[in-house]
Design a protein around this motif. Structure first.
Motif, PDB file in Angstrom:
ATOM      1  N   ARG A  33       0.853  -1.196   0.000  1.00 30.50           N
ATOM      2  CA  ARG A  33       0.000   0.000   0.000  1.00 30.50           C
ATOM      3  C   ARG A  33       0.893   1.252   0.000  1.00 30.50           C
ATOM      4  NH1 ARG A  33      -5.112   0.519  -1.792  1.00 30.50           N
ATOM      5  NH2 ARG A  33      -6.252   2.144  -0.668  1.00 30.50           N
ATOM      6  N   PRO A  34       1.317   1.703  -1.173  1.00 31.70           N
ATOM      7  CA  PRO A  34       2.246   2.834  -1.246  1.00 31.70           C
ATOM      8  C   PRO A  34       1.751   4.104  -0.551  1.00 31.70           C
ATOM      9  CG  PRO A  34       2.144   1.709  -3.353  1.00 31.70           C
ATOM     10  CD  PRO A  34       1.069   1.101  -2.502  1.00 31.70           C
ATOM     11  N   ILE A  35       0.434   4.254  -0.385  1.00 30.99           N
ATOM     12  CA  ILE A  35      -0.092   5.450   0.278  1.00 30.99           C
ATOM     13  C   ILE A  35      -0.254   5.248   1.790  1.00 30.99           C
ATOM     14  CG2 ILE A  35      -1.257   6.334  -1.767  1.00 30.99           C
ATOM     15  CD1 ILE A  35      -3.888   5.196  -0.657  1.00 30.99           C
ATOM     16  N   ALA A  36       0.377   4.236   2.333  1.00 29.81           N
ATOM     17  CA  ALA A  36       0.228   3.921   3.763  1.00 29.81           C
ATOM     18  C   ALA A  36       0.736   5.053   4.649  1.00 29.81           C
ATOM     19  CB  ALA A  36       0.978   2.642   4.093  1.00 29.81           C
ATOM     20  N   TRP A  37      -0.111   5.477   5.578  1.00 28.74           N
ATOM     21  CA  TRP A  37       0.261   6.430   6.630  1.00 28.74           C
ATOM     22  C   TRP A  37      -0.413   5.931   7.909  1.00 28.74           C
ATOM     23  CZ3 TRP A  37       3.586  10.619   6.299  1.00 28.74           C
ATOM     24  CH2 TRP A  37       3.666  11.424   7.441  1.00 28.74           C
ATOM     25  N   ARG A  84      10.594   6.181  10.988  1.00 25.63           N
ATOM     26  CA  ARG A  84      11.374   6.037   9.758  1.00 25.63           C
ATOM     27  C   ARG A  84      10.457   5.918   8.541  1.00 25.63           C
ATOM     28  NH1 ARG A  84      14.570   3.220  13.611  1.00 25.63           N
ATOM     29  NH2 ARG A  84      13.605   1.189  13.190  1.00 25.63           N
ATOM     30  N   HIS A  85       9.335   5.243   8.722  1.00 23.63           N
ATOM     31  CA  HIS A  85       8.361   5.130   7.639  1.00 23.63           C
ATOM     32  C   HIS A  85       7.809   6.503   7.267  1.00 23.63           C
ATOM     33  CE1 HIS A  85       4.875   3.704   5.336  1.00 23.63           C
ATOM     34  NE2 HIS A  85       4.162   4.548   6.054  1.00 23.63           N
ATOM     35  N   TYR A  86       7.415   7.287   8.265  1.00 19.19           N
ATOM     36  CA  TYR A  86       6.917   8.636   7.990  1.00 19.19           C
ATOM     37  C   TYR A  86       7.963   9.452   7.232  1.00 19.19           C
ATOM     38  CZ  TYR A  86       2.902   8.241  11.258  1.00 19.19           C
ATOM     39  OH  TYR A  86       1.730   7.903  11.885  1.00 19.19           O
ATOM     40  N   ALA A  87       9.213   9.367   7.669  1.00 15.39           N
ATOM     41  CA  ALA A  87      10.286  10.127   7.016  1.00 15.39           C
ATOM     42  C   ALA A  87      10.420   9.717   5.549  1.00 15.39           C
ATOM     43  CB  ALA A  87      11.602   9.915   7.752  1.00 15.39           C
ATOM     44  N   ILE A  88      10.315   8.426   5.285  1.00 19.04           N
ATOM     45  CA  ILE A  88      10.396   7.939   3.905  1.00 19.04           C
ATOM     46  C   ILE A  88       9.235   8.466   3.076  1.00 19.04           C
ATOM     47  CG2 ILE A  88      10.163   5.857   2.477  1.00 19.04           C
ATOM     48  CD1 ILE A  88      11.752   4.380   4.687  1.00 19.04           C
ATOM     49  N   GLN A  89       8.042   8.410   3.637  1.00 21.57           N
ATOM     50  CA  GLN A  89       6.863   8.870   2.901  1.00 21.57           C
ATOM     51  C   GLN A  89       6.913  10.373   2.644  1.00 21.57           C
ATOM     52  OE1 GLN A  89       5.936   6.185   1.686  1.00 21.57           O
ATOM     53  NE2 GLN A  89       3.827   5.812   2.382  1.00 21.57           N
ATOM     54  N   LEU A  90       7.356  11.145   3.617  1.00 22.22           N
ATOM     55  CA  LEU A  90       7.447  12.597   3.455  1.00 22.22           C
ATOM     56  C   LEU A  90       8.484  12.974   2.406  1.00 22.22           C
ATOM     57  CD1 LEU A  90       7.225  13.619   7.204  1.00 22.22           C
ATOM     58  CD2 LEU A  90       5.536  14.179   5.437  1.00 22.22           C
ATOM     59  N   GLU A  91       9.561  12.226   2.356  1.00 21.03           N
ATOM     60  CA  GLU A  91      10.592  12.501   1.360  1.00 21.03           C
ATOM     61  C   GLU A  91      10.152  12.074  -0.031  1.00 21.03           C
ATOM     62  OE1 GLU A  91      15.270  11.317   0.445  1.00 21.03           O
ATOM     63  OE2 GLU A  91      14.412  11.003   2.440  1.00 21.03           O
ATOM     64  N   ARG A  92       9.356  11.040  -0.080  1.00 20.80           N
ATOM     65  CA  ARG A  92       8.936  10.477  -1.365  1.00 20.80           C
ATOM     66  C   ARG A  92       7.905  11.334  -2.074  1.00 20.80           C
ATOM     67  NH1 ARG A  92       5.812   4.934  -1.331  1.00 20.80           N
ATOM     68  NH2 ARG A  92       4.074   6.356  -1.579  1.00 20.80           N
ATOM     69  N   GLU A 139       2.416  15.474   3.434  1.00 18.43           N
ATOM     70  CA  GLU A 139       2.413  16.621   4.346  1.00 18.43           C
ATOM     71  C   GLU A 139       1.147  17.439   4.175  1.00 18.43           C
ATOM     72  OE1 GLU A 139       5.290  20.135   6.063  1.00 18.43           O
ATOM     73  OE2 GLU A 139       6.015  18.809   4.470  1.00 18.43           O
ATOM     74  N   ARG A 140       0.742  17.701   2.944  1.00 21.01           N
ATOM     75  CA  ARG A 140      -0.496  18.458   2.710  1.00 21.01           C
ATOM     76  C   ARG A 140      -1.705  17.700   3.252  1.00 21.01           C
ATOM     77  NH1 ARG A 140       1.657  18.642  -2.510  1.00 21.01           N
ATOM     78  NH2 ARG A 140      -0.077  17.361  -3.271  1.00 21.01           N
ATOM     79  N   TRP A 141      -1.725  16.420   2.992  1.00 23.42           N
ATOM     80  CA  TRP A 141      -2.850  15.573   3.366  1.00 23.42           C
ATOM     81  C   TRP A 141      -3.011  15.512   4.881  1.00 23.42           C
ATOM     82  CZ3 TRP A 141      -3.221   9.904   1.127  1.00 23.42           C
ATOM     83  CH2 TRP A 141      -4.535   9.444   1.240  1.00 23.42           C
ATOM     84  N   VAL A 176      -0.636  17.051  12.237  1.00 26.14           N
ATOM     85  CA  VAL A 176       0.682  17.672  12.098  1.00 26.14           C
ATOM     86  C   VAL A 176       1.695  16.999  13.017  1.00 26.14           C
ATOM     87  CG1 VAL A 176       1.990  19.821  12.372  1.00 26.14           C
ATOM     88  CG2 VAL A 176      -0.293  19.868  11.352  1.00 26.14           C
ATOM     89  N   ARG A 177       1.239  16.505  14.157  1.00 25.26           N
ATOM     90  CA  ARG A 177       2.153  15.849  15.097  1.00 25.26           C
ATOM     91  C   ARG A 177       2.877  14.674  14.446  1.00 25.26           C
ATOM     92  NH1 ARG A 177       0.595  12.207  19.147  1.00 25.26           N
ATOM     93  NH2 ARG A 177      -1.578  12.854  18.918  1.00 25.26           N
ATOM     94  N   GLU A 178       2.198  13.956  13.581  1.00 27.04           N
ATOM     95  CA  GLU A 178       2.838  12.840  12.888  1.00 27.04           C
ATOM     96  C   GLU A 178       3.858  13.341  11.861  1.00 27.04           C
ATOM     97  OE1 GLU A 178      -0.662   9.443  13.136  1.00 27.04           O
ATOM     98  OE2 GLU A 178      -0.651  10.834  11.449  1.00 27.04           O
ATOM     99  N   ILE A 179       3.518  14.434  11.192  1.00 27.61           N
ATOM    100  CA  ILE A 179       4.465  15.029  10.241  1.00 27.61           C
ATOM    101  C   ILE A 179       5.729  15.462  10.977  1.00 27.61           C
ATOM    102  CG2 ILE A 179       4.862  16.929   8.626  1.00 27.61           C
ATOM    103  CD1 ILE A 179       1.806  16.963   8.156  1.00 27.61           C
ATOM    104  N   GLU A 180       5.545  16.131  12.107  1.00 28.40           N
ATOM    105  CA  GLU A 180       6.697  16.597  12.885  1.00 28.40           C
ATOM    106  C   GLU A 180       7.533  15.431  13.384  1.00 28.40           C
ATOM    107  OE1 GLU A 180       4.745  18.917  15.836  1.00 28.40           O
ATOM    108  OE2 GLU A 180       4.662  20.735  14.587  1.00 28.40           O
ATOM    109  N   PHE A 181       6.875  14.330  13.715  1.00 31.48           N
ATOM    110  CA  PHE A 181       7.567  13.126  14.169  1.00 31.48           C
ATOM    111  C   PHE A 181       8.491  12.605  13.065  1.00 31.48           C
ATOM    112  CE2 PHE A 181       7.097   8.424  15.398  1.00 31.48           C
ATOM    113  CZ  PHE A 181       8.079   8.509  16.382  1.00 31.48           C
ATOM    114  N   GLY A 182       7.972  12.536  11.852  1.00 30.40           N
ATOM    115  CA  GLY A 182       8.779  12.080  10.731  1.00 30.40           C
ATOM    116  C   GLY A 182       9.868  13.069  10.368  1.00 30.40           C
ATOM    117  N   ARG A 183       9.554  14.356  10.400  1.00 31.67           N
ATOM    118  CA  ARG A 183      10.537  15.396  10.055  1.00 31.67           C
ATOM    119  C   ARG A 183      11.675  15.427  11.074  1.00 31.67           C
ATOM    120  NH1 ARG A 183       9.989  16.303   4.910  1.00 31.67           N
ATOM    121  NH2 ARG A 183       8.094  17.374   4.263  1.00 31.67           N
ATOM    122  N   ALA A 184      11.382  15.100  12.319  1.00 26.88           N
ATOM    123  CA  ALA A 184      12.413  15.151  13.363  1.00 26.88           C
ATOM    124  C   ALA A 184      13.557  14.203  13.038  1.00 26.88           C
ATOM    125  CB  ALA A 184      11.807  14.825  14.719  1.00 26.88           C
TER     126      ALA A 184
END
Length: 201
Positions: A134-138, A163-171, A176-178, A185-193
């Motif tokens: 599931r490539p759109i997995a979050w 690490r998964h969040y970081a991969i998805q955000l980079e990909r 991030e918009r979604w 946003v807390r999950e985005i910040e978790f991956g960005r950290a």
């Protein structure tokens, strides 16, 4: 999930369910909003066993929409235990896990089930499989945190989620918009950290 004679795994959203009705689905885990009508499409599926769970896809309690609870994840793991207990009754099986869009609750549920069935499997390999499926997995971070604790993964499942969040955000910046629109946003910040930590090394 060969240890429980499940040879095929599928994650999807409600709109995709009709495409799987002729795919030999033997077991279904449906994760729905509490007020969502039950999809009628399952009447067109071959005979199968189905479990329905109802809870919201949020990560913070909101008015009328509480975040997933420990009991919700306990119910997912109880479903997994039932699959293990019945494995001798079948030669193979096809497990379909769905939520509304096949992005968050269903992917978190599948991760919990895979971690449960294969307790020695490396967490990152589980997330790699999920991205392939599931490539759109979050996955919902609240659900993963409960599964991590209950399965005795000692924080490793949550670390792999980061690490998964970081991969998805980079990909794809779509994530991030979604997730911003969904007030996650807390999950985005978790991956960005994690990316920031790597950049500072």
């Amino acid at each position: 999930m060969k240890p429980i004679a499940i040879t095929r795994l599928t994650i999807c959203g409600i709109d995709e369910l009709p495409t799987h009705r002729n795919h030999g689905v033997s077991h279904v885990l449906s994760v729905l909003d509490p007020d969502r009508e039950d999809p009628t499409i399952f009447g067109d599926f071959d005979p199968h066993e189905r479990t329905i769970l109802r809870f919201h896809d949020v990560i913070d309690d909101k008015e009328g929409r509480p975040a997933p609870t420990r009991a919700d994840v306990e119910a997912i793991l109880a479903f997994g235990e039932e699959l293990k207990a019945s494995h001798q009754d079948r030669r193979d099986g096809h497990l379909l896990v769905h939520c509304h869009m096949g992005v968050s609750r269903s992917t978190a549920a599948m991760i919990a089930l895979m971690a449960q069935v294969e307790p020695d499997r490396d967490e990152d390999s589980i997330f790699t499989t999920i991205r392939e499926m599931r490539p759109i997995a979050w996955p919902n971070s609240v659900m993963i945190a409960f599964a991590d604790e209950m399965l005795g993964r000692e924080g490793r499942l949550t670390a792999a989620l980061q690490r998964h969040y970081a991969i998805q955000l980079e990909r794809d910046d779509m994530f991030e918009r979604w997730m911003t629109e969904l007030e996650r946003v807390r999950e985005i910040e978790f991956g960005r950290a994690l990316s920031k930590q790597k950049a500072s090394v």
